[in-house]
Design a protein around this motif. Sequence first.
Motif, mmCIF file in Angstrom:
data_model
loop_
_atom_site.group_PDB
_atom_site.id
_atom_site.type_symbol
_atom_site.label_atom_id
_atom_site.label_comp_id
_atom_site.label_asym_id
_atom_site.label_seq_id
_atom_site.Cartn_x
_atom_site.Cartn_y
_atom_site.Cartn_z
ATOM 1 N N SER A 103 0.847 -1.191 0.000
ATOM 2 C CA SER A 103 0.000 0.000 0.000
ATOM 3 C C SER A 103 0.889 1.250 0.000
ATOM 4 O O SER A 103 2.075 1.186 0.311
ATOM 5 C CB SER A 103 -0.918 0.009 1.224
ATOM 6 N N ILE A 122 -3.539 7.822 4.256
ATOM 7 C CA ILE A 122 -3.623 6.820 3.208
ATOM 8 C C ILE A 122 -3.741 7.550 1.873
ATOM 9 O O ILE A 122 -4.498 8.510 1.746
ATOM 10 C CB ILE A 122 -4.857 5.908 3.407
ATOM 11 N N GLU A 124 -5.147 7.593 -1.601
ATOM 12 C CA GLU A 124 -6.152 6.969 -2.448
ATOM 13 C C GLU A 124 -6.793 8.040 -3.305
ATOM 14 O O GLU A 124 -6.798 9.205 -2.966
ATOM 15 C CB GLU A 124 -7.216 6.244 -1.613
#
Length: 190
Positions: A103, A122, A124
Amino acid sequence: ETHILIDPVMGDGGNIYRTYSEELCEKMRILVQHATVITPNLTEALLLLYGEQGMKEKMELFSQMDETQQLKETEKSGRELADRFGLKSIVITGVDVVCGDGSVKMGNLVIEENEADWYFSIKEGGSYSGTGDLFASCIAAGKCRGDKIPDLIHLAGTFLEQAIKDSAEENVPYPDGTNYEKYLHLLMMK
């Protein structure tokens, strides 16, 4: 008590922009010495330190490092930048870190008074034109109202995460930027 934020826009992702020249970089080195805070991405931080060829060499080394090494080397570069230019506050923005599980997280490194702290979110939804400008604007406006940089990193991160997520869901093309308008209310929080 005037705050001066300088975002040394010269490149990104290990590449220089078409407007880049060594003369521009030298002038930017002079300019950043007058800043309260600078917000370079990793490419721009390395350009300020080493010029184009040195930046490319460092970026190649970074690409061969694991997550822990990347973070340590970025921090080392940030400290060197602060020392060389006499800077009290630096935010190295948008550092993509590939985790052991594959990731990707996006980090912002804050260096103030020789203390270094990482703030992650994160990654994204892709990349959009103008997000660095929005991030720097959040920092600049928040500094004017007396906020601390770590608080502003969280605030800008929340704001941009929502805008990027929304833009990805609507398949907004990269050059069109993000759908940030409906999330401006998040910036009023304190």
